[in-house]
Write an enzyme that holds these catalytic residues in place. Sequence first.
Site, PDB file in Angstrom:
ATOM      1  N   GLN A  71      38.135  13.015 -13.670  1.00 57.18           N
ATOM      2  CA  GLN A  71      38.204  14.851 -13.808  1.00 57.18           C
ATOM      3  C   GLN A  71      40.210  15.275 -13.574  1.00 57.18           C
ATOM      4  OE1 GLN A  71      35.406  13.973 -10.611  1.00 57.18           O
ATOM      5  NE2 GLN A  71      36.307  15.924 -10.633  1.00 57.18           N
ATOM      6  N   HIS A  72      40.532  16.262 -13.682  1.00 54.22           N
ATOM      7  CA  HIS A  72      41.251  17.013 -13.117  1.00 54.22           C
ATOM      8  C   HIS A  72      42.699  16.577 -14.335  1.00 54.22           C
ATOM      9  CE1 HIS A  72      39.386  16.531  -9.222  1.00 54.22           C
ATOM     10  NE2 HIS A  72      39.711  16.007  -9.374  1.00 54.22           N
ATOM     11  N   ASP A 238      33.570  12.554 -13.313  1.00 50.75           N
ATOM     12  CA  ASP A 238      33.242  11.141 -12.913  1.00 50.75           C
ATOM     13  C   ASP A 238      32.113  11.333 -11.785  1.00 50.75           C
ATOM     14  OD1 ASP A 238      36.392   8.953 -12.558  1.00 50.75           O
ATOM     15  OD2 ASP A 238      35.271  11.078 -11.869  1.00 50.75           O
TER      16      ASP A 238
HETATM   17  O1  LIG Z   1      40.640  12.187  -9.405  1.00 51.92           O
HETATM   18  C1  LIG Z   1      39.137  11.968  -8.828  1.00 51.92           C
HETATM   19  C2  LIG Z   1      38.286  12.844  -8.165  1.00 51.92           C
HETATM   20  O2  LIG Z   1      38.743  14.166  -7.803  1.00 51.92           O
HETATM   21  C3  LIG Z   1      39.209  10.991  -9.112  1.00 51.92           C
HETATM   22  O3  LIG Z   1      38.042   9.757  -8.974  1.00 51.92           O
HETATM   23  C4  LIG Z   1      39.058  11.004 -11.105  1.00 51.92           C
HETATM   24  O4  LIG Z   1      38.001  11.502 -11.545  1.00 51.92           O
HETATM   25  C5  LIG Z   1      39.590   9.507 -11.602  1.00 51.92           C
HETATM   26  O5  LIG Z   1      38.691   8.505 -11.878  1.00 51.92           O
HETATM   27  P1  LIG Z   1      38.803   6.879 -11.666  1.00 51.92           P
HETATM   28  O6  LIG Z   1      38.784   6.662 -13.278  1.00 51.92           O
HETATM   29  O7  LIG Z   1      38.533   6.166 -10.722  1.00 51.92           O
HETATM   30  O8  LIG Z   1      36.422   6.309 -12.038  1.00 51.92           O
END
Ligand SMILES: O=C(CO)[C@@H](O)[C@H](O)COP(=O)(O)O
Length: 473
Positions: A71-72, A238
Site C-alpha cells: 500500500q501507500h 495487500d
Molecule cells: O504499509 C502497509 C499497510 O499500511 C504495509 O502492509 C504495506 O502494504 C507493505 O506490505 P508487505 O510488503 O509487508 O506485505
Amino acid sequence: MTLVAGVDSSTQSCKVVVRDLVTGEVVRTGRASHPEGTSVHPDHWWTALLAAIDDAGGLADVAAISVGGQQHGMVALASDGTVVREALLWNDTRSAQAARDLIAEFGAEELVRRTGLVPVASFTSTKLRWLRDAEPENAAKVAAVALPHDWLTWRLRGYGPAVESPLGPDLEALTTDRSDASGTGYWSPASGEYDRELLVAALGHDAIVPRVIAPDGSAGTVHIDGPTEIVVGPGAGDNAGAALGLGAGEGDVVVSLGTSGTVFAVTPEPVTDASGTIAGFADAAGQYLPIVVTLNAARVLDSATRLLQVDFDALAELALSAEPGAGGVVLVPYFEGERTPNRPDATASLMGLTLASSTRANIARAHVEGMLCGLADGVDAVRARGLDAKRVLLVGGAAFNPAVGKVAAQVFGLPIDIPKPGEYVAMGATVQAAWSLTGEKPQWTVDMETHLEPDLRPAVREQYRAATEQLYA
Ligand SMILES: O=C(CO)[C@@H](O)[C@H](O)COP(=O)(O)O
Ligand SMILES: Nc1ncnc2c1ncn2[C@@H]1O[C@H](COP(=O)(O)OP(=O)(O)O)[C@@H](O)[C@H]1O
C-alpha cells in the site's frame, strides 16, 4: 476448467497464484523478486509482474485477474504517462516531517474525521508533501498520483507511456479500490469520496486520482495471451487482500509477518483512532479494516540469521532452546525506525545482556519475542476498541517459522491458527478476480495447518514494555 489469477506485488517480491474457479484449488504459482530499498522505480514492479506471470505458466487459459499490492507507494505520473521519479514506498521515512506539518496545519482530530488516518511517513499524502517541499520541479510535473496496485492494473490493461503501451497514457483510465484508496490520506472510508482539499494541500496542486472500483466491479478487460479477453478485477491493498484470501470474519484478528507487521480485522463500521495507533482503512469487500502496522517484522528474523550465521530452521531451533523471556535479553526491533509507535528515526536496541544471558539461544529468542511484542501491542489496541477477538490468524513469510507460532501463543494470549503455507494476498486477489468474473464472491475453504492454544507468559511483554519505557519514556 475455468481459471482465475491473483497477484501480490509486495515489498520484496511479486507473487502470482492461479486457481480453479469452482473448487478454489491452487493449480499454478509464480514469483519474481523486487529490488531492495524504500524508493523503487515502478518499472521494476512491471518487470517482476511479467516474470511472475511467466513463472506461473502465463495467462492464456485464465478468465480473470486482479492485482493486490503493497500500500501507500507514491506513483507520480506526468501527463505523458511516464513516471516522474522513483516511488517512495510505505517503509520510506523521509516524509516524517511532512506528516508532522500536515498534522500541524489540519489537526489530528480533523484529519482522522476526514480520512480515518493520522498522517505518518508511510501514507501517500505525506510523500506528496515531501515531494512538494523537497523536489518542487518534480511536483510540478505530476499530472496523476496512483498506488502500486493501481499503476500495475493500468499497465496490465494496456495503458502507459505511448512508446510502451498500445492504449497510451490515458490517466483518466487509472483505477483503484476502496481498501487502497483508504491508505492515501486523501480519501474517506466514511464517505467513499476523495478529499481534494487534502490532496491539493499535500502536493501543492490538484491531480488526477484513480477511479475507485466497487468490490464486485471490474477495472475493464485485457488481451494478454491468446484471443480471449481477460476480466481485470479492482485489486486491493495487500492487507485487505489477505483478509479476502483468508475469509477473515467476526472474531478473527489477522497478524501478518511480511516485510511489514500488521494486525487487522474486518469490521462492519469504520474505526477511527486520533492517537494514530490504529489506522481506519476500508476493506476490499465493502466493510472496514482497522489496522496497526509496524515497519519491522520478517526482516527482524532476517537480521537474526545474519547475526547468528544460521538459516531459518536453525534460528527456530536456537530460539526454542531458550526459555520464554530469553533470560532477560530484550530486542526492541526498530531496525528501520518504527511506524507504530511513530518513531521514524529510532534504531534497534538489544538490552539485558549479562555474561550469563548473552547466549546465541537467548539472542535468537529475543529477536522472535521482540518482533511479536510490538505486534501484541497492536492486538491489544484493536481489542481495546471493542473487537471481540476469538483467534489470531497468523500469515506472512515469517509465520511459517516454527518458533514464531509458539512464541505468538505466549505473547498474544489468544488461540493461534496458521493456515497452510500460501500467498494469502494473492489468494485474496483471486477471490476478487472470481467475483468480478461471475458477480458472486466465491466461498472457497481455507485450510489450517497449525493450531496453538494460548500459553500466555506475561513476563515476556512486561520486560519488553520496561525496555521500551527505559529507552523512550
Ligand atoms: O504499509 C502497509 C499497510 O499500511 C504495509 O502492509 C504495506 O502494504 C507493505 O506490505 P508487505 O510488503 O509487508 O506485505
Ligand atoms: N521460515 C522463515 N522464517 C522466518 N522468516 C521467513 C521464513 N521464510 C521466509 N521468511 C521471510 O519472510 C519475508 C517474506 O515474506 P512475505 O510475506 O512474502 O513479505 P512481503 O509480502 O512483505 O514481500 C522475507 O523477509 C523472508 O526472509
